[in-house]
Design an enzyme around this catalytic site. Structure first.
Site, mmCIF file in Angstrom:
data_model
loop_
_atom_site.group_PDB
_atom_site.id
_atom_site.type_symbol
_atom_site.label_atom_id
_atom_site.label_comp_id
_atom_site.label_asym_id
_atom_site.label_seq_id
_atom_site.Cartn_x
_atom_site.Cartn_y
_atom_site.Cartn_z
ATOM 1 C CG HIS A 174 61.325 -9.301 17.421
ATOM 2 N ND1 HIS A 174 62.586 -8.776 17.339
ATOM 3 C CD2 HIS A 174 61.479 -10.637 17.404
ATOM 4 C CE1 HIS A 174 63.470 -9.762 17.259
ATOM 5 N NE2 HIS A 174 62.822 -10.900 17.302
ATOM 6 C CG ASP B 9 58.117 -6.656 12.382
ATOM 7 O OD1 ASP B 9 58.288 -7.468 11.461
ATOM 8 O OD2 ASP B 9 58.628 -6.788 13.513
ATOM 9 C CD GLN C 180 57.292 -14.723 12.990
ATOM 10 O OE1 GLN C 180 56.860 -15.713 12.395
ATOM 11 N NE2 GLN C 180 58.485 -14.727 13.563
ATOM 12 C CE LYS D 38 61.988 -13.747 11.722
ATOM 13 N NZ LYS D 38 62.334 -14.684 12.771
ATOM 14 C CB CYS E 283 63.369 -11.245 20.511
ATOM 15 S SG CYS E 283 64.972 -11.967 20.304
HETATM 16 N N1 PMP Z 1 59.957 -8.885 14.030
HETATM 17 C C1 PMP Z 1 59.338 -10.037 14.261
HETATM 18 C C2 PMP Z 1 57.848 -10.054 14.473
HETATM 19 C C3 PMP Z 1 60.069 -11.231 14.294
HETATM 20 O O1 PMP Z 1 59.453 -12.393 14.513
HETATM 21 C C4 PMP Z 1 61.474 -11.179 14.084
HETATM 22 C C5 PMP Z 1 62.319 -12.431 14.154
HETATM 23 N N2 PMP Z 1 61.978 -13.312 15.162
HETATM 24 C C6 PMP Z 1 62.058 -9.946 13.830
HETATM 25 C C7 PMP Z 1 61.276 -8.814 13.819
HETATM 26 C C8 PMP Z 1 63.526 -9.816 13.580
HETATM 27 O O2 PMP Z 1 63.860 -10.459 12.379
HETATM 28 P P1 PMP Z 1 65.379 -10.662 11.963
HETATM 29 O O3 PMP Z 1 66.058 -11.284 13.137
HETATM 30 O O4 PMP Z 1 65.300 -11.583 10.790
HETATM 31 O O5 PMP Z 1 65.928 -9.334 11.621
#
Ligand code: PMP
Length: 411
Positions: free
Chosen positions: A123, A202, A205, A228, A366
């Site tokens: 991401h 990270d 998910q 999430k 993203c």
């Molecule tokens: N890493 C991953 C794998 C994600 O899916 C996301 C959110 N789509 C993020 C980081 C960023 O998370 P946040 O916007 O809640 O900070």
């Protein structure tokens, strides 16, 4: 016990509404999850009964909110199986957790010529903070690629690690491909190469699908976002091994992160407060415990098995369309399904599905490098949760049929 989906759906008031006169079908859980009544009620109760700033007051309410905040930290420590509760830092989300490590760990431990390794499926929030750091420190960012199925090319890992590698940061589950990465195996391989390399995972998910044990994984840092995992927005967690958090400089300065302040010398607070400058989202932090308890009551294994069955059902239906191409075909995958339809722009598909009450996400999610890999502009992503049903998947399938028909007429 298995998942009683009809009963569970009653816990999520938002799911019973209609969109354009059609029942809402919410398939955008990868972006954010809906909140159960217990979470909504906890927030309301906290604001109506105990709202007071933490750590600063001797009065009853402040002490009560401080107690609940610290209780939540301790709960999360047990939930992640961290060694100490001061290894749990409340953040506003995954993005902030990664930025904190990149800024603070990076400030102290990354030097010119050092290498940071990420993967091609990250991401943006696990790419850009490292790019900023590399620019600041004249360090080098390396990228582990993935293959056509969306699986990491792990045979290339040993080629990319070398004596300059200081940190490896990668996702447990890809938010655009659905791939579940073998985190433990990857960390073991990194450790075999060198015990000095720091690993950040990270978990944005992953936390809603798996039981996480940070000691068993042996990661140095683990980050996730509350929103999430059925908790409110604006709260997240950074787990870090004590030895690193202790050695790292503060990320932000302000109230609560100090022991004493004078113009000649300021002494920083101990962990975890050193990294929690200012008034934290204490209502969110306390409510996060409620959402985790909700998931514990359902059983993370039951959730995973229900979502896996729903994934299999969805894939069996989606694979019947010759016009549909799955983006991400990993053997080990979660209930995130990305696809494109021949010659039809994902945005058009998303718009038509929306009019049927179906919320899917379209675009790059993203993860622009993932789109660049497949030479596409974006995908349609349906990310499923334990409150979704096979009949909702059937509506998605008829929506896709409709889209294909509309566009073939115009061909
Ligand atoms: N890493 C991953 C794998 C994600 O899916 C996301 C959110 N789509 C993020 C980081 C960023 O998370 P946040 O916007 O809640 O900070």
């Amino acid at each position: 016990m298995s998942i009683n989906v009809e009963k569970i759906r009653n816990d999520f008031p938002i799911l019973s509404q209609k969109i354009y006169g059609k029942p809402l079908i919410y398939f955008d859980n990868g972006a954010t999850t809906q909140k159960p009544l217990c979470v909504l009620e906890t927030e309301k109760r906290l604001y109506s009964e105990i709202n007071a700033n933490i750590h600063r007051g001797v009065h009853f309410l402040s002490q009560k909110s401080t107690e609940l905040y610290e209780e939540s930290r301790n709960f999360i420590k047990n939930w992640l199986n961290a060694k100490f509760s001061h290894e749990i830092i409340f953040t506003k989300g995954t993005t902030e957790g990664i930025n904190l490590v990149a800024a603070s760990f990076g400030e102290k431990f990354i030097n010119e010529g050092d290498e940071i390794l990420i993967t091609e499926m990250e991401h943006h929030s696990n790419i850009v903070p490292w790019q900023i750091l590399c620019e600041r420190k004249k360090a080098i960012l390396k990228v582990l690629p993935f293959d056509e199925n969306g699986e990491l090319c792990l045979e290339k890992l040993s080629e990319l690690l070398n004596s300059k590698t200081r940190l490896v940061s990668f996702t447990q589950i890809s938010n655009s491909l659905g791939t579940i990465n073998p985190v433990k195996k990857i960390i073991q391989e990194i450790r075999k190469f060198s015990t000095e390399i720091v690993v950040l995972v990270d978990g944005a998910q992953a936390v809603s699908h798996f039981k996480i044990d940070v000691q068993e994984l042996d990661c140095d840092f683990y980050v996730f976002s509350g929103h999430k995992i059925y908790a409110p927005t604006g709260i997240g967690v950074l787990y870090g091994k004590e030895k690193w958090l202790d050695a790292m400089p503060p990320y932000q300065g302000g109230g609560d992160m100090i022991k004493t302040v004078s113009f000649s010398k300021t002494v920083y607070a101990d962990l975890p407060f050193k990294f929690e400058a200012g008034t934290p989202n204490f209502i969110g932090a306390i409510t996060l415990k409620t959402s985790l308890n909700y998931l514990n009551d359902l059983g993370i294994e039951n959730i995973a098995s229900y979502e896996n069955d729903l994934l299999k059902y969805s894939l069996s239906k989606l694979n019947l369309f010759s016009e549909l191409r799955l983006i991400g075909n990993a053997k080990n995958r979660s209930s995130i399904i990305s696809f494109i339809l021949n010659k039809i722009h994902p945005y058009d598909t998303g718009m038509i599905l929306d009019k049927m009450g179906i919320a899917v996400r379209t675009g790059t999610h993203c993860t622009e490098p993932v789109m660049q890999h497949f030479k596409i502009t974006g995908t349609i992503r349906a990310s499923l949760s334990f409150y979704n049903t096979e009949s909702e998947v059937d509506v998605l399938i008829s929506g896709i049929q409709k889209v294909i028909k509309m566009f073939s007429v115009n061909d």
